[in-house]
Design a protein around this motif. Sequence first.
Motif, PDB file in Angstrom:
ATOM      1  N   MET A   1       0.843  -1.201   0.000  1.00 34.25           N
ATOM      2  CA  MET A   1       0.000   0.000   0.000  1.00 34.25           C
ATOM      3  C   MET A   1       0.877   1.251   0.000  1.00 34.25           C
ATOM      4  SD  MET A   1      -3.056   0.920   2.646  1.00 34.25           S
ATOM      5  CE  MET A   1      -4.226   2.211   2.285  1.00 34.25           C
ATOM      6  N   ARG A   2       0.545   2.196  -0.863  1.00 39.34           N
ATOM      7  CA  ARG A   2       1.328   3.415  -1.014  1.00 39.34           C
ATOM      8  C   ARG A   2       0.516   4.594  -0.465  1.00 39.34           C
ATOM      9  NH1 ARG A   2       5.377   2.663  -4.929  1.00 39.34           N
ATOM     10  NH2 ARG A   2       5.124   4.683  -5.963  1.00 39.34           N
ATOM     11  N   VAL A   3       1.114   5.300   0.487  1.00 37.18           N
ATOM     12  CA  VAL A   3       0.416   6.356   1.220  1.00 37.18           C
ATOM     13  C   VAL A   3       1.118   7.692   1.017  1.00 37.18           C
ATOM     14  CG1 VAL A   3      -0.279   7.168   3.522  1.00 37.18           C
ATOM     15  CG2 VAL A   3      -0.424   4.731   2.965  1.00 37.18           C
ATOM     16  N   LEU A   4       0.322   8.727   0.848  1.00 33.60           N
ATOM     17  CA  LEU A   4       0.840  10.098   0.742  1.00 33.60           C
ATOM     18  C   LEU A   4       0.304  10.905   1.917  1.00 33.60           C
ATOM     19  CD1 LEU A   4       2.053  12.631  -0.672  1.00 33.60           C
ATOM     20  CD2 LEU A   4      -0.060  12.746  -2.039  1.00 33.60           C
ATOM     21  N   ALA A  14       4.634  13.103  13.239  1.00 30.46           N
ATOM     22  CA  ALA A  14       4.034  12.176  14.196  1.00 30.46           C
ATOM     23  C   ALA A  14       3.093  11.200  13.504  1.00 30.46           C
ATOM     24  CB  ALA A  14       3.286  12.957  15.274  1.00 30.46           C
ATOM     25  N   ILE A  15       2.321  11.698  12.546  1.00 29.63           N
ATOM     26  CA  ILE A  15       1.406  10.830  11.792  1.00 29.63           C
ATOM     27  C   ILE A  15       2.192   9.789  11.008  1.00 29.63           C
ATOM     28  CG2 ILE A  15      -0.212  10.794   9.849  1.00 29.63           C
ATOM     29  CD1 ILE A  15      -1.257  13.523  10.882  1.00 29.63           C
ATOM     30  N   ILE A  16       3.254  10.231  10.356  1.00 32.20           N
ATOM     31  CA  ILE A  16       4.057   9.308   9.536  1.00 32.20           C
ATOM     32  C   ILE A  16       4.713   8.243  10.400  1.00 32.20           C
ATOM     33  CG2 ILE A  16       6.194   9.191   8.177  1.00 32.20           C
ATOM     34  CD1 ILE A  16       5.268  11.890   6.904  1.00 32.20           C
ATOM     35  N   LYS A  17       5.258   8.628  11.548  1.00 31.81           N
ATOM     36  CA  LYS A  17       5.877   7.635  12.426  1.00 31.81           C
ATOM     37  C   LYS A  17       4.847   6.609  12.910  1.00 31.81           C
ATOM     38  CE  LYS A  17      10.076   9.829  14.231  1.00 31.81           C
ATOM     39  NZ  LYS A  17      10.951   8.691  13.843  1.00 31.81           N
ATOM     40  N   SER A  18       3.624   7.043  13.139  1.00 31.02           N
ATOM     41  CA  SER A  18       2.581   6.100  13.547  1.00 31.02           C
ATOM     42  C   SER A  18       2.181   5.185  12.396  1.00 31.02           C
ATOM     43  CB  SER A  18       1.354   6.863  14.063  1.00 31.02           C
ATOM     44  OG  SER A  18       1.615   7.482  15.307  1.00 31.02           O
ATOM     45  N   LEU A  19       2.062   5.746  11.195  1.00 31.00           N
ATOM     46  CA  LEU A  19       1.680   4.945  10.033  1.00 31.00           C
ATOM     47  C   LEU A  19       2.732   3.893   9.702  1.00 31.00           C
ATOM     48  CD1 LEU A  19       0.215   7.688   7.654  1.00 31.00           C
ATOM     49  CD2 LEU A  19      -1.064   5.912   8.856  1.00 31.00           C
ATOM     50  N   LYS A  20       3.998   4.202   9.953  1.00 34.98           N
ATOM     51  CA  LYS A  20       5.081   3.269   9.637  1.00 34.98           C
ATOM     52  C   LYS A  20       4.965   1.944  10.396  1.00 34.98           C
ATOM     53  CE  LYS A  20       9.348   4.342   9.110  1.00 34.98           C
ATOM     54  NZ  LYS A  20      10.712   4.849   9.369  1.00 34.98           N
ATOM     55  N   LYS A  21       4.176   1.927  11.459  1.00 37.06           N
ATOM     56  CA  LYS A  21       4.009   0.704  12.239  1.00 37.06           C
ATOM     57  C   LYS A  21       3.165  -0.330  11.504  1.00 37.06           C
ATOM     58  CE  LYS A  21       4.237   3.350  16.557  1.00 37.06           C
ATOM     59  NZ  LYS A  21       3.475   3.775  17.769  1.00 37.06           N
ATOM     60  N   THR A  26       3.835  -0.069   2.055  1.00 36.39           N
ATOM     61  CA  THR A  26       5.127  -0.354   1.407  1.00 36.39           C
ATOM     62  C   THR A  26       5.892   0.916   1.063  1.00 36.39           C
ATOM     63  OG1 THR A  26       4.001  -0.425  -0.742  1.00 36.39           O
ATOM     64  CG2 THR A  26       4.300  -2.526   0.416  1.00 36.39           C
ATOM     65  N   LYS A  27       5.151   2.058   1.020  1.00 29.98           N
ATOM     66  CA  LYS A  27       5.791   3.314   0.652  1.00 29.98           C
ATOM     67  C   LYS A  27       5.015   4.478   1.259  1.00 29.98           C
ATOM     68  CE  LYS A  27       8.736   5.728  -1.983  1.00 29.98           C
ATOM     69  NZ  LYS A  27      10.209   5.566  -1.971  1.00 29.98           N
ATOM     70  N   ILE A  28       5.752   5.428   1.849  1.00 29.76           N
ATOM     71  CA  ILE A  28       5.132   6.650   2.339  1.00 29.76           C
ATOM     72  C   ILE A  28       5.790   7.840   1.658  1.00 29.76           C
ATOM     73  CG2 ILE A  28       4.635   8.129   4.316  1.00 29.76           C
ATOM     74  CD1 ILE A  28       4.669   5.717   6.113  1.00 29.76           C
ATOM     75  N   ASN A  61       1.889   8.224  -9.354  1.00 30.80           N
ATOM     76  CA  ASN A  61       2.663   7.336  -8.492  1.00 30.80           C
ATOM     77  C   ASN A  61       1.810   6.259  -7.817  1.00 30.80           C
ATOM     78  OD1 ASN A  61       5.661   8.454  -8.145  1.00 30.80           O
ATOM     79  ND2 ASN A  61       4.274  10.196  -8.394  1.00 30.80           N
ATOM     80  N   ALA A  62       0.612   6.053  -8.342  1.00 30.88           N
ATOM     81  CA  ALA A  62      -0.274   4.971  -7.881  1.00 30.88           C
ATOM     82  C   ALA A  62      -0.464   4.996  -6.368  1.00 30.88           C
ATOM     83  CB  ALA A  62       0.278   3.616  -8.334  1.00 30.88           C
ATOM     84  N   VAL A  63      -0.715   6.195  -5.833  1.00 26.29           N
ATOM     85  CA  VAL A  63      -0.964   6.327  -4.400  1.00 26.29           C
ATOM     86  C   VAL A  63      -2.329   5.744  -4.063  1.00 26.29           C
ATOM     87  CG1 VAL A  63      -1.374   7.989  -2.542  1.00 26.29           C
ATOM     88  CG2 VAL A  63       0.521   8.338  -4.139  1.00 26.29           C
TER      89      VAL A  63
END
Length: 420
Positions: A1-4, A14-21, A26-28, A61-63
Amino acid sequence: MRVLVIGGGGREHAIIKSLKKNNRITKIFAASGNGGISLDAECVPIKAVDIEAMTEFAVKNAVDYVVVAPDDPLAIGMVDVLEEKGIRCFGPKKAAARIESSKVFAKNLMRKYGIPTAAYKTFNDPKEAESYVKTDGISFPLVIKADGLAFGKGVIIAENIEETLSAITEIMTEKKFGESGNNIVIEEFLQGPEVSVLSFTDGKTLVPMVSSMDHKRIYDGNKGPNTGGMGVIAPNPHYTKEIAAICEKTIFLPTLNAMREEGWPFKGCLYFGLMLTKKGPVVIEYNCRFGDPETQAVLRLLETDLLEIMEAVTDEKLDSMNIRWKEDHAACVVLASGGYPASYKTGFKIDGIKEAEKKGAVVYHAGTQYRDSSFFTTGGRVLGVTATAPELGDALEKAYNAAEAISFESVHYRKDIGKY
């Protein structure tokens, strides 16, 4: 899953660090991100309000999923356009985002649906506003608010008639906050502890997050001008279970129902800025997104996977989620550039971030650039040093011990977070 993730501050970090869990991601991407975010996501140089470029990037980028974090892209309809392209998003549409982008809209909504707030009047003519505040019987202080978005700084507390007239001139005539000052709200000054309650909502169900206490003033003792936020603790010690029950009945659910009744259901993070007055809790402001720096503290206490919650909001299945929180306390201390929130210099090398993290804190980046293996300051609020512990005092001690390890020229931070 690719997230922007759209945005480039401490909240977005803070949001990105939480999403990384979440291992499904597969990509932020982050647009535009910052120095610290660049170590956790791929930063792309697109401004948060550039809808055309952002949409083009997401499609190319197929987000799969976009988190629109700041207020300004929400206010101009970023979610509307992305969803038209078939891209799933977290965040309200333009019509619902007016609950923050127009204080006049928000106040009128509260009046119509009986949601407790400060008594007020709205004006689009500075002369009419000036005549009103000169009326016999007007008591001071008064609160003058620019109608539109003003980076958390469009509120002036005027102690007397002279300061009130000056505030009206600054906002409406001199356009201190630009077009946001075309209309203003003048409201009564209320007193009591302030509480921030962020909430997840899919338009039908609302789940409050852990409460928090923001510290807006730049100097210790709650003195000086308002900022975007100099620190926060969570949960808020003034926000009891009894008060929470009152807020849910008189504020949270009535607001959710009002938006749906008006035809603008709110989906995303709805932020309630509350004041606990002697007559009960009232709404000071709404935000249409995660607060900053509240997010840096609150998300540190979240146990449930953030992406799963966000997707449940998007799919209107929030009622199926069991959202869990740690019993700990969190404290965030914001390190700012000297001179903020007025003029300040940037480009200074930052030392000690790794040492701070070794002391048990998480350092969220708000205004930094990463180059030549070092971080440099680029903004007013630079870093948010956040720590958690079973007791609030211990969380604050950890955060301050870590903050002391960090240095850059003219660094400024409050020494009394958690005491007000």
